[in-house]
Write a protein that holds these residues in place. Structure first.
Motif, short mmCIF file in Angstrom:
data_model
loop_
_atom_site.label_atom_id
_atom_site.label_comp_id
_atom_site.label_asym_id
_atom_site.label_seq_id
_atom_site.Cartn_x
_atom_site.Cartn_y
_atom_site.Cartn_z
N THR A 129 0.81 -1.22 0.00
CA THR A 129 0.00 0.00 0.00
C THR A 129 0.84 1.27 0.00
OG1 THR A 129 -0.18 0.05 2.42
CG2 THR A 129 -1.90 -1.14 1.20
N GLN A 130 2.12 1.15 0.29
CA GLN A 130 2.96 2.34 0.43
C GLN A 130 2.98 3.23 -0.82
OE1 GLN A 130 6.80 1.55 2.05
NE2 GLN A 130 7.41 3.68 1.97
N PRO A 131 3.11 2.70 -2.04
CA PRO A 131 3.12 3.60 -3.21
C PRO A 131 1.82 4.40 -3.35
CG PRO A 131 3.98 1.45 -3.82
CD PRO A 131 3.41 1.32 -2.43
N GLY A 132 0.68 3.77 -3.11
CA GLY A 132 -0.59 4.48 -3.20
C GLY A 132 -0.74 5.53 -2.12
N LEU A 133 -0.29 5.22 -0.92
CA LEU A 133 -0.35 6.19 0.18
C LEU A 133 0.56 7.38 -0.10
CD1 LEU A 133 -0.40 3.73 3.19
CD2 LEU A 133 -2.27 5.18 2.42
N GLN A 134 1.71 7.10 -0.67
CA GLN A 134 2.63 8.19 -1.00
C GLN A 134 2.03 9.08 -2.09
OE1 GLN A 134 6.72 7.13 -1.24
NE2 GLN A 134 7.30 9.03 -2.23
N ARG A 135 1.41 8.47 -3.10
CA ARG A 135 0.75 9.25 -4.16
C ARG A 135 -0.36 10.12 -3.58
NH1 ARG A 135 1.15 4.94 -7.17
NH2 ARG A 135 -0.95 4.18 -6.78
N LEU A 136 -1.17 9.54 -2.70
CA LEU A 136 -2.25 10.29 -2.06
C LEU A 136 -1.69 11.46 -1.25
CD1 LEU A 136 -5.21 10.71 -1.28
CD2 LEU A 136 -4.87 9.06 0.56
N ALA A 137 -0.63 11.21 -0.49
CA ALA A 137 -0.02 12.28 0.29
C ALA A 137 0.48 13.39 -0.62
CB ALA A 137 1.13 11.73 1.14
N MET A 138 1.10 13.03 -1.72
CA MET A 138 1.61 14.05 -2.65
C MET A 138 0.47 14.85 -3.28
SD MET A 138 4.76 11.91 -4.33
CE MET A 138 5.41 13.25 -5.31
N GLU A 139 -0.64 14.19 -3.60
CA GLU A 139 -1.80 14.91 -4.15
C GLU A 139 -2.40 15.86 -3.11
OE1 GLU A 139 -4.53 11.91 -5.56
OE2 GLU A 139 -3.08 11.17 -7.03
N LEU A 140 -2.50 15.41 -1.88
CA LEU A 140 -3.05 16.27 -0.82
C LEU A 140 -2.13 17.47 -0.56
CD1 LEU A 140 -4.36 13.56 1.64
CD2 LEU A 140 -5.74 15.15 0.30
N ILE A 141 -0.83 17.23 -0.54
CA ILE A 141 0.12 18.32 -0.32
C ILE A 141 0.07 19.30 -1.49
CG2 ILE A 141 2.60 18.85 -0.19
CD1 ILE A 141 2.84 16.19 1.48
N ALA A 142 -0.06 18.80 -2.71
CA ALA A 142 -0.18 19.69 -3.88
C ALA A 142 -1.44 20.54 -3.80
CB ALA A 142 -0.16 18.86 -5.17
N SER A 143 -2.55 19.95 -3.37
CA SER A 143 -3.80 20.72 -3.21
C SER A 143 -3.64 21.78 -2.15
CB SER A 143 -4.95 19.78 -2.83
OG SER A 143 -5.28 18.95 -3.89
N LEU A 144 -3.04 21.41 -1.04
CA LEU A 144 -2.81 22.38 0.03
C LEU A 144 -1.89 23.51 -0.46
CD1 LEU A 144 -3.15 23.26 2.99
CD2 LEU A 144 -1.24 21.73 3.55
N ASP A 145 -0.86 23.16 -1.22
CA ASP A 145 0.06 24.17 -1.73
C ASP A 145 -0.67 25.16 -2.65
OD1 ASP A 145 2.96 24.88 -1.64
OD2 ASP A 145 2.70 24.75 -3.82
N ARG A 146 -1.54 24.64 -3.51
CA ARG A 146 -2.32 25.53 -4.40
C ARG A 146 -3.21 26.47 -3.58
NH1 ARG A 146 -2.50 20.73 -7.30
NH2 ARG A 146 -4.61 20.23 -6.58
N HIS A 147 -3.83 25.95 -2.54
CA HIS A 147 -4.69 26.79 -1.69
C HIS A 147 -3.86 27.87 -1.01
CE1 HIS A 147 -7.94 27.88 1.04
NE2 HIS A 147 -7.02 27.87 1.99
N LEU A 148 -2.69 27.47 -0.46
CA LEU A 148 -1.86 28.41 0.29
C LEU A 148 -1.14 29.40 -0.62
CD1 LEU A 148 -0.51 25.95 2.97
CD2 LEU A 148 -2.19 27.79 3.32
#
Length: 122
Positions: free
Chosen positions: A48-67
């Motif tokens: 599950t680690q690759p999928g969790l890492q992808r999800l984390a990167m997507e969430l961080i990218a969304s947060l970065d766009r908001h900020l």
């Protein structure tokens, strides 16, 4: 998995800063082992680690766009939500040298960390 050697020393340094590093790492080792055993409970495995890492990167990218547009989650001032999200991101992603790279392409998240630390005003 890559932080297995780093985490106990960091737990000891953070939790028992008055003790020598070697001793504090030994004292927190049982806690670190308990934390490691929780991976399976939370569904973290090699598979599950690759999928969790992808999800984390997507969430961080969304947060970065908001900020990029807003200094804090809900506008011009920090709120409880900022600190609730900042805590785990700072402690479990940014401080860990094995996952810090997830924030390499998130300059606005790093600036947000600095604002919440009170180091810099934009």
């Amino acid at each position: 998995p890559g932080n297995a050697a780093w985490a106990p020393g960091e737990f000891g340094r953070s939790g028992l800063p008055w003790l020598p590093r070697r001793l504090s790492a030994q004292l927190v080792a049982p806690f670190a082992e308990k934390m490691k055993s929780m991976r399976a409970v939370h569904g973290i495995s090699e598979a599950t680690q690759p999928g969790l890492q992808r999800l984390a990167m997507e969430l961080i990218a969304s947060l970065d766009r908001h900020l990029e547009l807003h200094p804090y989650l809900l506008g011009g001032e920090a709120c409880r939500g900022d600190f609730a999200l900042y805590g785990p991101l700072w402690a479990h992603v940014y401080r860990d040298p094995h996952s810090r790279h997830l924030l390499d392409n998130a300059p606005h998240v790093r600036k947000w960390f600095e604002r919440l630390h009170g180091h810099r005003r934009d």
